[in-house]
Enzyme design. Structure first.
Site, mmCIF file in Angstrom:
data_model
loop_
_atom_site.group_PDB
_atom_site.id
_atom_site.type_symbol
_atom_site.label_atom_id
_atom_site.label_comp_id
_atom_site.label_asym_id
_atom_site.label_seq_id
_atom_site.Cartn_x
_atom_site.Cartn_y
_atom_site.Cartn_z
ATOM 1 N N HIS A 1 0.832 -1.210 0.000
ATOM 2 C CA HIS A 1 0.000 0.000 0.000
ATOM 3 C C HIS A 1 0.866 1.261 0.000
ATOM 4 C CE1 HIS A 1 -3.527 2.529 1.145
ATOM 5 N NE2 HIS A 1 -2.578 3.246 1.736
ATOM 6 N N GLU A 2 1.782 1.353 0.946
ATOM 7 C CA GLU A 2 2.602 2.554 1.033
ATOM 8 C C GLU A 2 3.481 2.718 -0.203
ATOM 9 O OE1 GLU A 2 2.022 4.845 3.080
ATOM 10 O OE2 GLU A 2 0.619 3.637 4.250
ATOM 11 N N HIS B 1 1.805 4.685 -2.862
ATOM 12 C CA HIS B 1 2.028 6.128 -2.726
ATOM 13 C C HIS B 1 3.391 6.509 -3.307
ATOM 14 C CE1 HIS B 1 -1.517 7.055 -0.404
ATOM 15 N NE2 HIS B 1 -1.192 6.247 0.594
ATOM 16 N N HIS C 1 3.253 6.766 -6.953
ATOM 17 C CA HIS C 1 2.548 7.985 -7.367
ATOM 18 C C HIS C 1 3.524 9.157 -7.413
ATOM 19 C CE1 HIS C 1 -1.592 10.218 -6.938
ATOM 20 N NE2 HIS C 1 -1.063 10.342 -8.127
#
Length: 680
Positions: A467-468, A471, A474
């Site tokens: 999940h992290e 980021h 991104h």
């Protein structure tokens, strides 16, 4: 010695020179940076030249270089490894930074300069490309939301409110970190640790020794649920750990309740000053949701069905509990233990899984490998580069061509000086205007292994890491002109979307077969176990979704309640919390919200106030995108490139929902999320 924060870093990737930066350097650079940016923006505002993209928008984007450099370097280090001096800097400068922001957004001359540029464009004197048009639109909107059109008396009050909110946020964060450490549970009888693995026992022994105590120390994580609960056979210890978790902030030295009430009153007052009914309306207007009615509609569509699934899960677990404890009462601290037993029957025993989930292998052959397969990028450790702590490791990121793309700093393990949770930050934002390559961080709170022992993860830890890193991607794959629109600079209820999409690759059978390898024997996870893991993805999904949804509803209630209806005493906070959940129809004591009010850092010490709903809002797009990946080939280079160019690369440089609909060919369809949860 020259302050290394007062000029661009000469290290690779402009990585801050953490080996030489002192706390005094941070103070000096923050003060100098604010003064420098005010001067730069005043020059823009007072220019007598006709407003252009170059002398207005680009000049603004170039301003504040010293301040950005100092802030980005400091935030990362402070959040991950604080000390009394860093806490003091935070307490001193948060109100100053709020005042600095107000000095910009309440600068009438600067606002007029932007409006002059908009007028010239409307009259055909200046042409904009899409990124320029969006940047100007957002700047003007920021001014209006910042109070530029208020009477002078209200502007003065707004400055006071913003400074005080900054102070309260800082104090809340410091208290919950201290409270989490103080809430650690000391075990002196080794028999109580029955069920805990030898590696976990060794780590707990080391933590107790480090704290100057005899025994084993079970530290808390920021969420209500605690990672040791599935393993502990001793029911009394489970109860102690659970109650230590949910009682944080409810009294004593680390009480956060008055901070909560003061914060809520000020947010409510500010929202009304700015023309909004309440803080939640102010926040929703800035996101994709636009209104609190839209947020409520989504939450109430999902919550009843999720509660029903959770009740069914509870009934099954209670039956298991009663088989062991005839006549007993099934409690919240029993849930995780019996859920783990149920999972074990389906060949998903957490303790059986952990030896196959060694951190380094998951990182390299799971997280990094997925990014390589999708986007062609590769990761190369640079051990000669110093991170912000001894645990932080720097990796150079290269394009498929071999060209350098940027860098990512990995900091996986918990420490008493680290705030709770997991997060990504940017040390350097990607920008073509400034010719800057991105540098991002990945900070988690996985249990730190004893010296010489492997770092073994739970399955939840694996999902968190993926999940992290979503980021991180991104930020790394941003391909925009202006630094203020780079990477994750999107509406709050969009920013979680790319990270949630990235979670799906943890389940990919090919990747799983490669990264799930026994740390001691080198044997791959048995196919039967991998298949069971993938086949039972919905295991516990009711409870997991319910606890986050109820936290979202709690957040919305606090921030939609009128000031005269808020608790008047700290003693009423818990009762208000219960009544709020009852009003939504989600009061279920066996499953408390993922964060209770008194340790809800997302909304009282971070940027998610009234927007914790964004995780579910983003999940609608996430589930819709996962369906797209499935229909188009999954973990595939060509498919990944389309996702990269269509969504990740644009950051916040264009309206994000327009970018989404152009990429997907339609608005996101909620049916995919409902199917994922089991609410078809």
């Amino acid at each position: 010695m020259t302050n290394p924060l007062l000029q661009p870093s000469t290290l690779p990737f402009q990585l801050p020179d953490y080996a030489t930066i002192t706390d005094a350097d941070v103070r000096e650079a923050l003060d100098a940076g604010m003064e420098e940016q005010v001067t730069e923006l005043d020059e823009i505002a007072s220019s007598t030249e006709p407003a252009t993209v170059a002398n207005t928008l680009e000049a603004w984007e170039r301003s504040g270089a010293t301040l950005s450099r100092a802030l980005n370097a400091f935030w990362v280090a402070k959040s991950a490894d604080t000390n009394p001096e860093r806490d003091a800097i935070m307490a001193e400068f948060m109100p100053k930074l709020a005042h600095h922001s107000d000095a910009i957004l309440l600068n009438t001359a600067l606002f007029d300069r932007l409006r002059a540029l908009a007028t010239r464009h409307a009259q055909g004197e200046v042409d904009f490309d899409d990124q320029e048009a969006h940047l100007l639109h957002e700047r003007l909107r920021e001014f209006k939301r910042g109070g530029i059109q208020l009477p002078e008396e209200d502007k003065s009050r707004l400055r006071e409110i913003n400074a005080e909110l900054a102070r309260l946020s800082t104090e809340f964060e410091q208290r919950i970190v201290a409270g989490r450490n103080a809430g650690s549970v000391l075990v002196t009888d080794p028999a109580e640790l029955d069920g805990l693995s030898e590696d976990d026992r060794s780590a707990a022994r080391g933590l107790a020794t480090d704290a100057g105590q005899e025994g084993w120390l079970i530290t808390l994580v920021n969420t209500t649920g605690q990672p040791v609960l599935p393993s502990l056979r001793n029911r009394t210890l489970r109860e102690r750990v659970y109650k230590a978790s949910i009682s944080r902030g409810l009294g004593g030295e680390h009480d956060t309740r008055q901070l909560v009430l003061d914060t809520l009153h000020l947010r409510n007052e500010r929202a009304r000053l700015l023309g909004f009914e309440h803080h939640a309306a102010y926040v929703a207007d800035d996101g994709c949701a636009k209104t609190t009615e839209n947020v409520t509609a989504m939450l109430t569509r999902v919550a009843p069905g999720v509660l029903e699934i959770t009740r069914r899960e509870a009934a099954d677990l209670e039956a298991r509990f009663l088989a062991d404890n005839p006549g007993g009462t099934f409690e919240a601290w029993d849930w995780d233990y019996y859920a783990a037993q149920a999972a074990a029957e389906k060949a998903i025993d957490a303790e059986v899984l952990k030896p196959y989930l060694e951190f380094e292998r998951v990182l390299v052959h799971g997280v990094f490998a997925a990014a390589t397969k999708l986007y062609g990028i590769t990761f190369h450790e640079r051990p000669e580069l110093v991170g912000y702590t001894a645990d932080a490791r720097v990796f150079e990121v290269r394009e498929e061509s071999g060209d350098t793309l940027g860098a990512v700093v990995i900091d996986p393990f918990t420490r008493p000086t680290k705030q709770g949770g997991a997060w990504m930050t940017s040390i350097v934002e990607q920008s073509h205007l400034l010719d800057d390559a991105p540098v991002v961080t990945n900070t988690c709170n996985f249990p730190k292994p004893a010296p010489g022992a492997p770092s073994l993860l739970t399955w939840d830890n694996v999902i968190t890491l993926f999940h992290e890193f979503g980021h991180d991607l991104h930020g790394l794959l941003s391909d925009v002109r202006f630094p203020s629109r780079s990477g994750t600079a999107t509406p709050q209820d969009f920013v979680e979307y790319p990270s949630q999409v990235n979670e799906i690759w943890a389940w990919d059978p090919e990747l799983l077969a490669d990264y799930a390898v026994h740390h001691a024997t080198g044997e791959p996870m048995p196919a039967s176990l991998r298949e069971a893991l993938v086949a039972n993805r919905r295991q516990g999904i009711g409870r997991n979704t319910f606890e986050t949804t109820s936290a979202m509803m709690l957040d919305q209630t606090w921030h939609t309640t009128a000031a005269d209806e808020l608790p008047t005493s700290v003693d009423e906070v818990e009762a208000f919390e219960v009544s709020a959940l009852q009003a939504w129809g989600v009061w279920f004591p066996l499953v408390m919200p993922r964060y209770r009010t008194t340790y809800f850092a997302h909304i009282f010490a971070s940027g998610y106030a009234a927007s914790y709903y964004s995780y579910l809002w983003s999940e609608v797009m996430d589930a819709d995108t996962v369906a797209w990946f499935k229909d188009n080939g999954g973990l595939d280079r060509e498919v990944g490139e389309k996702f990269r160019r269509g969504l990740l690369a644009v950051g916040g440089s264009v309206p994000v929902m327009e970018a989404y609909e152009e990429f997907r060919g339609a608005a996101p369809d909620v049916k995919h999320l409902l199917a994922r949860i089991g609410l078809e």
